[in-house]
Design a protein around this motif. Structure first.
Motif, PDB file in Angstrom:
ATOM      1  N   SER A 200       0.184  14.287  42.932  1.00 36.88           N
ATOM      2  CA  SER A 200       0.740  15.031  41.818  1.00 36.88           C
ATOM      3  C   SER A 200       1.364  14.055  40.836  1.00 36.88           C
TER       4      SER A 200
ATOM      5  N   ASN B  79      -4.840   2.476  36.412  1.00 37.41           N
ATOM      6  CA  ASN B  79      -3.643   3.307  36.419  1.00 37.41           C
ATOM      7  C   ASN B  79      -2.485   2.455  35.934  1.00 37.41           C
TER       8      ASN B  79
ATOM      9  N   ASN C  93       1.723   2.701  34.002  1.00 40.25           N
ATOM     10  CA  ASN C  93       2.810   3.570  33.572  1.00 40.25           C
ATOM     11  C   ASN C  93       3.315   3.122  32.214  1.00 40.25           C
TER      12      ASN C  93
ATOM     13  N   ALA D 256       6.159   3.786  31.017  1.00 36.61           N
ATOM     14  CA  ALA D 256       7.585   3.422  31.163  1.00 36.61           C
ATOM     15  C   ALA D 256       8.331   3.519  29.835  1.00 36.61           C
TER      16      ALA D 256
ATOM     17  N   PHE E 206       3.073  13.423  32.109  1.00 34.27           N
ATOM     18  CA  PHE E 206       4.523  13.213  32.150  1.00 34.27           C
ATOM     19  C   PHE E 206       4.826  12.083  33.105  1.00 34.27           C
ATOM     20  N   GLY E 207       6.015  11.556  32.963  1.00 38.24           N
ATOM     21  CA  GLY E 207       6.416  10.495  33.876  1.00 38.24           C
ATOM     22  C   GLY E 207       5.721   9.202  33.506  1.00 38.24           C
TER      23      GLY E 207
ATOM     24  N   ASN F 205       2.590   8.571  33.386  1.00 38.01           N
ATOM     25  CA  ASN F 205       1.372   8.299  34.147  1.00 38.01           C
ATOM     26  C   ASN F 205       0.128   8.268  33.255  1.00 38.01           C
TER      27      ASN F 205
ATOM     28  N   ILE G  23      11.203  19.534  33.440  1.00 36.52           N
ATOM     29  CA  ILE G  23      10.790  18.127  33.520  1.00 36.52           C
ATOM     30  C   ILE G  23      11.060  17.577  34.924  1.00 36.52           C
TER      31      ILE G  23
ATOM     32  N   ASN H  45       6.147  14.094  40.029  1.00 34.59           N
ATOM     33  CA  ASN H  45       6.143  12.642  39.855  1.00 34.59           C
ATOM     34  C   ASN H  45       7.371  12.138  39.108  1.00 34.59           C
TER      35      ASN H  45
ATOM     36  N   GLY I  36       8.274   8.280  38.179  1.00 37.87           N
ATOM     37  CA  GLY I  36       8.317   8.057  36.740  1.00 37.87           C
ATOM     38  C   GLY I  36       9.662   7.504  36.293  1.00 37.87           C
ATOM     39  N   GLN I  37      10.737   8.075  36.816  1.00 35.26           N
ATOM     40  CA  GLN I  37      12.063   7.620  36.393  1.00 35.26           C
ATOM     41  C   GLN I  37      12.406   6.250  36.953  1.00 35.26           C
TER      42      GLN I  37
ATOM     43  N   ALA J  78      10.150   3.932  37.384  1.00 34.81           N
ATOM     44  CA  ALA J  78       9.373   3.055  36.504  1.00 34.81           C
ATOM     45  C   ALA J  78      10.087   2.877  35.164  1.00 34.81           C
ATOM     46  N   LEU J  79      10.610   3.975  34.669  1.00 36.72           N
ATOM     47  CA  LEU J  79      11.321   3.939  33.390  1.00 36.72           C
ATOM     48  C   LEU J  79      12.548   3.031  33.499  1.00 36.72           C
TER      49      LEU J  79
ATOM     50  N   GLY K  96      11.312  -0.504  33.880  1.00 32.93           N
ATOM     51  CA  GLY K  96      10.330  -0.947  32.890  1.00 32.93           C
ATOM     52  C   GLY K  96       9.054  -1.408  33.570  1.00 32.93           C
ATOM     53  N   CYS K  97       8.703  -0.753  34.667  1.00 30.19           N
ATOM     54  CA  CYS K  97       7.520  -1.160  35.440  1.00 30.19           C
ATOM     55  C   CYS K  97       6.286  -0.407  34.938  1.00 30.19           C
TER      56      CYS K  97
ATOM     57  N   ASN L  43       1.286   3.622  39.411  1.00 30.79           N
ATOM     58  CA  ASN L  43       2.366   4.554  39.679  1.00 30.79           C
ATOM     59  C   ASN L  43       1.766   5.838  40.252  1.00 30.79           C
TER      60      ASN L  43
END
Lengths: 400, 354, 85
Positions: A158, A253, A255, A257, A387-388, A390, B113, B118, B122-123, B125-126, B129-130, B134
């Motif tokens: 997901s 793939n 991110n 970020a 989102f995120g 990805n 959100i 994910n 995601g957070q 990574a945020l 800064g990666c 993911n």
């Protein structure tokens, strides 16, 4: 790591067709599947348009041979129908005759049922069968049971709107590294109030037909779909003398970020994903004959993606189109239906139109392909972003 | 094949595990059917501006992943892979509940959100800064193992050098209440020490976040080497032994090579027999441990088991509180973790001292 | 008007979970986004819901929010001019 990843079967159900052939016919005849919502009673019904699948849950169950009273989410039902078609086309008679895995992407899982009975569960036990159907893995487990996959690697991804793309990517990697001989990959998501209201809060739903890459785009239409591919190793293709529909040649793939829901202005994550996919495939940008863009028709995505295409392809961006004007944005499945569409494009040497496009975007001079076009295709690139941050890219090719 | 090293651990669980310098020095006992995490002081880890929208699962994961990165002595990683059975389900539940109660009006985006499965990966990574690979796996009791499999494959195939991999799940009211209705969660509280003697159906539900840095380079902080991970969507009691042996054989190992088997008993009278089956046959002469009386059961509870196995190898101690049988291990070098949930989603994970 | 501004500050702190910020710290002409209070695009969406729920003002396009949410002053002025409850 130099093994091929053959696609030997495909299945799809979306707003433009209940099987792969119907989907293809709609794509080349310009028949879109966007309408007002009929199956969900939402207060937003007059403010939004959706890509809804015609069949009801009862009809799906009947087609699948599942008793009407069985508690199964629409997400799982759609998955079963599409995956059955893929397995049938791949000519699989005994699904456990080699190491067969299943990797499915979903965002809503069984939410379509859970949101109906959320408080009712405490009043009556009538719908308790759905309680354990909420979690995202449930539709995948039911699909594995339906296909008869046993003692094997079965998992769910997901990653928002790149889920199915990532499922295909993981499957390809597992075949390449010899962990699986065969894997069924794709995704499934049904429409539900949860996502309708969620996207509504983000204010990125269009109140009319979505218009990818158009300067006046107003946002996306949500859609529902399920789509699966059967991926097989060179050994299995040889052993069973399989007809190969195409190959998963590249994947990437990355991110972004940048933000929890928005894409970076210059599409950094998208650029990285496309670069990685090109590297894995051993191709250069000039080898790509057609791009099936993510193209959700939100102001943010199309600008960011457009810029990323310019960064990768420079002034030689090949024909590109978003098929979301046909299907709506099918969330987790976007990369799945679009993988099926990419392989069909290769098989038929055809590029689909980006419908509803009239006004070029101010920020750049990118024009999507707006009519059906015949062209000899060898490599198709498909983007899916979520989102995120990805970002995922897949490359499909005629040859291994 | 390139070896895969487990260079660090991070844990937030129902025990005080967030301090890596300790190893179950003090045990918190429960008498309950749900066991929440012992929360660290989140403010020490997360600036208030960043924390204000974070779901509990994200906070736990932030602490756990930060601790793992700090211990490994690195700031940058090539990939982030997270397993979660339910994601930040607390926010999903509130969003659904608001939809119904407010008739789809006045809903706010933050809950939605955070509901995206994910959001944790995601957070992270945020925050770091990666921009690398993911992934988020959401497959019930093998969510964490799917992540391990992906991470291991990335390292072995040179797709990544260093990977942050983790598992997280939250304990949330509506989920607990509904799953208690259908007998998946125990109806009566059970004392930690009596979990396996309860003879009742259902489990004691917990929560937690466990993160690890896996790498192709052995760091000074290294705990163990990850040898193999395998999952099975189905597996009958009758087929268990054969599959465990085949799994070991692929690593050129036999049952005598296993110094400790960590089993996932959760006190559910209907499903603990899977563990008993192995415990009384294949593992009858093998030292055995269990842990869900400490962590509770949840989709990524095996993150706790993985943490435990790594700690045992690094510290060369086997805490008495986790011992399941009386067999004293001759050495603590090779550990096998076996888990299943309600007879489905079985997993085998093998790590070795290095 | 100053009552409305005070009310807005309280609501913003509560709605956006700004635990470490007090009402006195927000000046009426401080920028809410970017440099000032540091709000972002998700907060803007939260504020749009607040306008709808508490003042009966519906915004169709999130871009409209940018000007309205510049500061407490601009927000209060817009609400005073457009509120329906």
């Amino acid at each position: 790591m130099c093994k091929g990843v053959a696609i030997t079967g495909m299945g799809a159900i979306s707003a433009i067709g209940n099987n792969v052939q119907e989907n293809y016919e709609a794509l080349v005849s310009g028949k879109l599947g966007i309408s007002r919502i009929s199956k969900i009673d939402t207060v937003h019904k007059n403010d939004i348009m959706v890509g809804e699948i015609g069949m009801t849950n009862a009809q799906l169950k009947e087609k699948l041979g599942i008793a009407e009273e069985t508690a199964v989410s629409r997400t799982a039902l759609l998955a079963m129908l599409a995956a059955e078609e893929a397995v049938l086309q791949a000519g699989i008679t005994d699904i456990n005759d080699c190491e067969t895995g299943l990797i499915s992407g979903t965002t809503v899982g069984g939410m379509d049922q859970s949101e109906k009975y959320y408080f009712e569960y405490f009043e009556t036990d009538e719908h308790w069968g759905h309680i354990n159907g909420l979690h995202a893995g449930d539709s995948t487990q039911k699909l594995a049971d339906h296909l008869g996959i046993s003692e094997s690697f079965v998992s769910t991804i997901s990653t928002a709107c790149s889920s199915a793309a990532n499922a295909i990517m993981l499957g390809a990697r597992m075949i390449k590294s010899g962990q699986l001989d065969r894997v069924i990959v794709g995704g499934t998501d049904s429409l539900c109030k949860f996502t309708i209201n969620g996207f509504k809060t983000l204010m990125i739903l269009s109140d009319t037909y979505n218009t990818p890459f158009d300067d006046n785009r107003k946002g996306l239409n949500l859609g529902e779909a399920a789509a699966y591919l059967v991926l097989e190793s060179d050994e299995i293709v040889k052993r069973d003398q399989k007809k190969v529909l195409g190959y998963v040649k590249g994947y990437g793939n990355a991110n972004d970020a940048f933000h929890q829901t928005a894409s970076s202005e210059n599409g950094d994550g998208a650029v990285l994903a496309m670069e990685k996919a090109l590297k894995v495939s051993g191709l250069t940008p000039s080898d790509i004959d057609y791009i099936n863009a993510h193209g959700t028709a939100t102001p943010n995505n199309d600008l960011s993606e457009g810029r990323s295409l310019l960064r990768i392809f420079g002034d030689k961006v090949p024909e590109f189109s978003s098929t979301k004007a046909f299907t709506g944005h099918t969330l987790a499945v976007a990369g799945g239906v679009e993988a099926v569409y990419s392989v069909l494009a290769l098989q038929n040497n055809v590029i689909y139109p980006n419908l509803n496009f009239t006004t070029p975007m101010k920020e750049f001079e990118l024009l999507p392909q707006t009519t059906v076009k015949q062209k000899e295709l060898h490599h198709v690139l498909s983007n899916s972003f979520g989102f995120g941050g990805n970002c995922s890219t897949l490359i499909f090719s005629k040859e291994a | 094949m390139k070896p895969v090293y487990i260079n660090s651990v991070g844990s937030v669980s129902a025990q005080k595990t967030f301090d890596n310098s300790e190893f179950l020095n003090e045990i918190t006992e429960y008498n309950a059917s749900t066991v929440p995490v012992i929360a660290p002081n989140y403010k020490e880890y997360i600036p208030p501006a960043a924390a204000r929208r974070m779901a509990r699962g994200i906070k736990m994961s932030t602490v756990s992943s930060k601790n793992a990165l700090t211990e490994a002595g690195i700031e940058n990683i090539d990939a982030i892979i997270v397993g979660t059975g339910l994601g930040c389900i607390g926010d999903s539940e509130r969003f659904v509940s608001d939809i119904i109660k407010n008739d789809e009006q006045f809903l706010t985006p933050t809950r939605f959100i955070q509901s995206s499965h994910n959001t944790v990966a995601g957070q992270i990574a945020l925050g770091l800064g990666c921009k690398g690979h993911n992934f988020t796996f959401v497959h019930s009791a093998v969510s964490f193992e799917s992540s391990l499999i992906d991470a291991k494959m990335m390292i072995e195939n040179d797709e990544a050098g260093t990977v942050l991999v983790g598992g997280v799940d939250e304990l949330v009211d509506h989920h607990v209440e509904t799953h208690r209705l259908i007998g998946h969660i125990k109806k009566e509280p059970v004392a930690s020490q009596e979990l396996l003697q309860s003879k009742t159906e259902g489990m004691v539900m917990g929560e937690g976040a466990h993160f690890f840095v896996l790498s192709n380079q052995k760091a000074p902080s290294c705990y163990a080497e990850l040898l193999a991970v395998k999952t099975f969507n189905t597996l009958s009691k009758e087929r268990l032994e054969e599959n465990v042996l085949a799994f070991l054989e692929r690593q050129q190992l036999g049952i005598d090579d296993i110094d400790l088997a960590i089993l996932g008993n959760n006190g559910d009278v209907n499903f603990d027999p899977y563990y008993d089956q192995l415990g009384t046959s294949l593992f009858k002469d093998t030292p055995q441990a269990y842990y869900k009386h400490l962590s509770g059961e949840f989709d990524t509870a095996t993150g706790f088991a993985f943490w435990l196995a790594n700690k045992i190898i690094k510290t060369q101690t086997l805490p008495e509180v986790v011992q399941l049988n009386a067999i004293v291990p001759a050495k603590l070098e090779t550990i096998l973790i076996y888990n299943q949930y309600r007879g489905e989603n079985h997993s085998l994970t093998l790590i070795r001292k290095c | 008007m100053s009552e409305l501004k005070q009310e807005l500050k309280e609501k913003i702190i509560e709605q956006l979970n700004l635990e470490d910020v007090s009402v006195d710290e927000i000046a009426n002409n401080d920028p809410l986004f970017g440099e000032g209070l540091g709000l972002d695009s998700i907060d803007a969406l939260e504020l749009i819901v607040m306008l709808d729920k508490d003042y009966g003002i519906k915004l169709a396009d999130p871009k409209e929010g940018r000007k309205i949410f510049e500061s407490i002053d601009t927000m209060a002025a817009y609400i005073a001019a457009n509120r329906s409850n």
